[in-house]
Scaffold this motif. Structure first.
Motif, PDB file in Angstrom:
ATOM      1  N   ILE A 106      -1.823   1.858  53.862  1.00 23.24           N
ATOM      2  CA  ILE A 106      -0.421   2.139  53.508  1.00 23.24           C
ATOM      3  C   ILE A 106      -0.329   3.571  52.974  1.00 23.24           C
ATOM      4  CG2 ILE A 106       1.511   1.494  52.009  1.00 23.24           C
ATOM      5  CD1 ILE A 106       0.281  -1.342  51.925  1.00 23.24           C
ATOM      6  N   PRO A 107       0.460   4.412  53.622  1.00 22.70           N
ATOM      7  CA  PRO A 107       0.613   5.794  53.132  1.00 22.70           C
ATOM      8  C   PRO A 107       1.238   5.811  51.730  1.00 22.70           C
ATOM      9  CG  PRO A 107       1.539   5.550  55.335  1.00 22.70           C
ATOM     10  CD  PRO A 107       1.204   4.176  54.839  1.00 22.70           C
ATOM     11  N   ALA A 108       0.907   6.830  50.966  1.00 18.28           N
ATOM     12  CA  ALA A 108       1.359   6.937  49.569  1.00 18.28           C
ATOM     13  C   ALA A 108       2.881   6.968  49.471  1.00 18.28           C
ATOM     14  CB  ALA A 108       0.766   8.192  48.934  1.00 18.28           C
ATOM     15  N   GLU A 109       3.551   7.624  50.433  1.00 19.77           N
ATOM     16  CA  GLU A 109       5.021   7.719  50.357  1.00 19.77           C
ATOM     17  C   GLU A 109       5.700   6.364  50.569  1.00 19.77           C
ATOM     18  OE1 GLU A 109       3.786   8.945  54.541  1.00 19.77           O
ATOM     19  OE2 GLU A 109       3.220   9.588  52.543  1.00 19.77           O
ATOM     20  N   LEU A 110       4.998   5.425  51.268  1.00 19.91           N
ATOM     21  CA  LEU A 110       5.585   4.109  51.492  1.00 19.91           C
ATOM     22  C   LEU A 110       5.424   3.182  50.279  1.00 19.91           C
ATOM     23  CD1 LEU A 110       4.665   3.322  55.205  1.00 19.91           C
ATOM     24  CD2 LEU A 110       6.829   4.140  54.285  1.00 19.91           C
ATOM     25  N   HIS A 111       4.538   3.547  49.364  1.00 20.37           N
ATOM     26  CA  HIS A 111       4.356   2.739  48.147  1.00 20.37           C
ATOM     27  C   HIS A 111       5.641   2.703  47.320  1.00 20.37           C
ATOM     28  CE1 HIS A 111       0.132   1.461  47.734  1.00 20.37           C
ATOM     29  NE2 HIS A 111      -0.114   2.457  48.576  1.00 20.37           N
ATOM     30  N   ASP A 112       6.395   3.824  47.379  1.00 21.09           N
ATOM     31  CA  ASP A 112       7.619   3.911  46.578  1.00 21.09           C
ATOM     32  C   ASP A 112       8.874   3.589  47.374  1.00 21.09           C
ATOM     33  OD1 ASP A 112       6.120   4.675  44.365  1.00 21.09           O
ATOM     34  OD2 ASP A 112       6.139   6.787  44.985  1.00 21.09           O
ATOM     35  N   ASP A 113       8.741   3.329  48.659  1.00 20.15           N
ATOM     36  CA  ASP A 113       9.890   2.981  49.484  1.00 20.15           C
ATOM     37  C   ASP A 113      10.418   1.615  49.055  1.00 20.15           C
ATOM     38  OD1 ASP A 113      11.714   2.317  51.455  1.00 20.15           O
ATOM     39  OD2 ASP A 113      10.499   3.112  53.092  1.00 20.15           O
ATOM     40  N   PRO A 114      11.694   1.521  48.636  1.00 19.78           N
ATOM     41  CA  PRO A 114      12.237   0.248  48.139  1.00 19.78           C
ATOM     42  C   PRO A 114      12.217  -0.872  49.178  1.00 19.78           C
ATOM     43  CG  PRO A 114      13.899   2.014  48.021  1.00 19.78           C
ATOM     44  CD  PRO A 114      12.661   2.596  48.591  1.00 19.78           C
ATOM     45  N   ARG A 115      12.270  -0.490  50.472  1.00 19.78           N
ATOM     46  CA  ARG A 115      12.258  -1.531  51.507  1.00 19.78           C
ATOM     47  C   ARG A 115      10.879  -2.184  51.644  1.00 19.78           C
ATOM     48  NH1 ARG A 115      14.092   1.667  56.528  1.00 19.78           N
ATOM     49  NH2 ARG A 115      12.738   3.118  55.481  1.00 19.78           N
ATOM     50  N   LEU A 116       9.796  -1.457  51.357  1.00 17.46           N
ATOM     51  CA  LEU A 116       8.443  -1.980  51.522  1.00 17.46           C
ATOM     52  C   LEU A 116       7.740  -2.282  50.196  1.00 17.46           C
ATOM     53  CD1 LEU A 116       7.183   0.335  54.398  1.00 17.46           C
ATOM     54  CD2 LEU A 116       7.962  -2.009  54.564  1.00 17.46           C
ATOM     55  N   LYS A 117       8.407  -1.976  49.090  1.00 15.28           N
ATOM     56  CA  LYS A 117       7.771  -2.152  47.784  1.00 15.28           C
ATOM     57  C   LYS A 117       7.340  -3.605  47.562  1.00 15.28           C
ATOM     58  CE  LYS A 117       8.137  -0.665  43.076  1.00 15.28           C
ATOM     59  NZ  LYS A 117       7.234   0.442  42.916  1.00 15.28           N
ATOM     60  N   GLY A 118       8.150  -4.552  47.943  1.00 16.58           N
ATOM     61  CA  GLY A 118       7.816  -5.975  47.782  1.00 16.58           C
ATOM     62  C   GLY A 118       6.599  -6.364  48.607  1.00 16.58           C
ATOM     63  N   LEU A 119       6.532  -5.860  49.838  1.00 14.37           N
ATOM     64  CA  LEU A 119       5.396  -6.154  50.713  1.00 14.37           C
ATOM     65  C   LEU A 119       4.106  -5.574  50.139  1.00 14.37           C
ATOM     66  CD1 LEU A 119       4.241  -7.206  53.412  1.00 14.37           C
ATOM     67  CD2 LEU A 119       4.779  -4.949  54.366  1.00 14.37           C
ATOM     68  N   VAL A 120       4.165  -4.296  49.719  1.00 13.27           N
ATOM     69  CA  VAL A 120       2.982  -3.629  49.153  1.00 13.27           C
ATOM     70  C   VAL A 120       2.538  -4.355  47.894  1.00 13.27           C
ATOM     71  CG1 VAL A 120       2.145  -1.493  48.099  1.00 13.27           C
ATOM     72  CG2 VAL A 120       3.549  -1.386  50.172  1.00 13.27           C
ATOM     73  N   THR A 121       3.468  -4.699  47.036  1.00 17.54           N
ATOM     74  CA  THR A 121       3.146  -5.406  45.787  1.00 17.54           C
ATOM     75  C   THR A 121       2.537  -6.776  46.087  1.00 17.54           C
ATOM     76  OG1 THR A 121       4.976  -4.283  44.681  1.00 17.54           O
ATOM     77  CG2 THR A 121       4.108  -6.245  43.617  1.00 17.54           C
ATOM     78  N   GLY A 122       3.062  -7.464  47.087  1.00 21.17           N
ATOM     79  CA  GLY A 122       2.536  -8.786  47.458  1.00 21.17           C
ATOM     80  C   GLY A 122       1.106  -8.724  47.980  1.00 21.17           C
ATOM     81  N   VAL A 123       0.827  -7.727  48.818  1.00 20.19           N
ATOM     82  CA  VAL A 123      -0.528  -7.582  49.361  1.00 20.19           C
ATOM     83  C   VAL A 123      -1.502  -7.222  48.239  1.00 20.19           C
ATOM     84  CG1 VAL A 123      -1.979  -6.253  50.944  1.00 20.19           C
ATOM     85  CG2 VAL A 123       0.290  -6.993  51.667  1.00 20.19           C
ATOM     86  N   GLU A 124      -1.098  -6.331  47.338  1.00 20.65           N
ATOM     87  CA  GLU A 124      -1.964  -5.963  46.200  1.00 20.65           C
ATOM     88  C   GLU A 124      -2.187  -7.155  45.273  1.00 20.65           C
ATOM     89  OE1 GLU A 124       0.203  -2.632  44.634  1.00 20.65           O
ATOM     90  OE2 GLU A 124      -0.912  -1.180  45.850  1.00 20.65           O
ATOM     91  N   ALA A 125      -1.162  -7.954  45.050  1.00 18.29           N
ATOM     92  CA  ALA A 125      -1.303  -9.150  44.211  1.00 18.29           C
ATOM     93  C   ALA A 125      -2.248 -10.161  44.865  1.00 18.29           C
ATOM     94  CB  ALA A 125       0.064  -9.779  43.951  1.00 18.29           C
ATOM     95  N   THR A 126      -2.163 -10.275  46.186  1.00 19.63           N
ATOM     96  CA  THR A 126      -3.063 -11.185  46.907  1.00 19.63           C
ATOM     97  C   THR A 126      -4.509 -10.732  46.751  1.00 19.63           C
ATOM     98  OG1 THR A 126      -1.308 -11.659  48.507  1.00 19.63           O
ATOM     99  CG2 THR A 126      -3.558 -12.220  49.153  1.00 19.63           C
ATOM    100  N   GLN A 127      -4.737  -9.415  46.840  1.00 18.36           N
ATOM    101  CA  GLN A 127      -6.091  -8.891  46.658  1.00 18.36           C
ATOM    102  C   GLN A 127      -6.610  -9.213  45.249  1.00 18.36           C
ATOM    103  OE1 GLN A 127      -6.482  -4.626  46.620  1.00 18.36           O
ATOM    104  NE2 GLN A 127      -8.726  -4.726  46.583  1.00 18.36           N
ATOM    105  N   ARG A 128      -5.789  -9.001  44.249  1.00 12.94           N
ATOM    106  CA  ARG A 128      -6.203  -9.297  42.862  1.00 12.94           C
ATOM    107  C   ARG A 128      -6.501 -10.782  42.681  1.00 12.94           C
ATOM    108  NH1 ARG A 128      -2.067  -5.642  41.816  1.00 12.94           N
ATOM    109  NH2 ARG A 128      -0.631  -7.326  41.308  1.00 12.94           N
TER     110      ARG A 128
END
Length: 196
Positions: A106-128
């Motif tokens: 995931i590119p760094a600029e997409l981490h802050d994109d409001p449309r993908l923030k939930g997806l990125v957060t969900g994948v990171e939470a799954t990893q944890r």
């Protein structure tokens, strides 16, 4: 009359002594028989003692063997409990690797994109969450980068010429290695430094 009384008395005594062993009545009367009998008894006693000693030995061996079998069974049960998840854990490691690759892709600029923030957060939470489950089952990551190559935990895939690191030092980790308690689950696939 006296003789009749004596005869009657002898008959009464004989009647009373019926069934009493002869050596109790007259110890000298059965001397030779007693010696033979005593020899037979002592021989029989010695045989019984040796049989008893043999039986005691067999009981001790049987007891020791059953104790060894019990200990082995307890160890097998403990190992089965401790390492029951080995096959499943080995299979789930590739899923974990894909999660890590997805997060790294995931590119760094997409981490802050409001449309993908939930997806990125969900994948990171799954990893944890996967890491937390690994920890609760005794599955831990093998340290590799910057350490000397350990053939028990690391698998050298390539040698990288460099002067920055000591030869034999792990300078690149291509795939993480994992342990389950004190057993190797998967070796870390690494690149090792060598002299240029």
């Amino acid at each position: 009359m006296i003789e009749d009384n004596k005869q009657a008395a002898d008959e009464a005594v004989a009647k009373e002594l019926e069934g009493v062993p002869a050596d109790m009545i007259d110890p000298d009367a059965t001397g030779a028989e007693d010696a033979e009998e005593k020899d037979d008894l002592s021989t029989a006693l010695e045989a019984l003692k040796s049989d008893l000693d043999a039986a005691k030995q067999e009981v001790l061996y049987a007891r020791a063997e059953s104790q060894n079998v019990r200990r082995r069974a307890e160890k097998d049960v403990a190992d089965a409990r401790a390492y029951a998840a080995t096959g499943f854990a080995r299979d789930i490691l590739s899923v974990y690797d894909n999660l890590v690759r997805a997060i790294e892709a995931i590119p760094a600029e997409l981490h802050d994109d409001p449309r993908l923030k939930g997806l990125v957060t969900g994948v990171e939470a799954t990893q944890r969450e996967v890491e937390k489950v690994f920890g609760s089952h005794g599955i831990s990551r093998i340290a590799a980068h910057g350490l000397l190559l350990d053939p028990n935990q690391h698998q050298a895939m390539l040698e990288i010429p460099t002067e920055e690191h000591e030869p034999g030092t792990v300078v690149q980790e291509m795939q993480s290695g994992w342990m389950i308690r004190d057993r190797l689950l998967r070796p870390a696939m690494v690149g090792v430094a060598k002299k240029p």
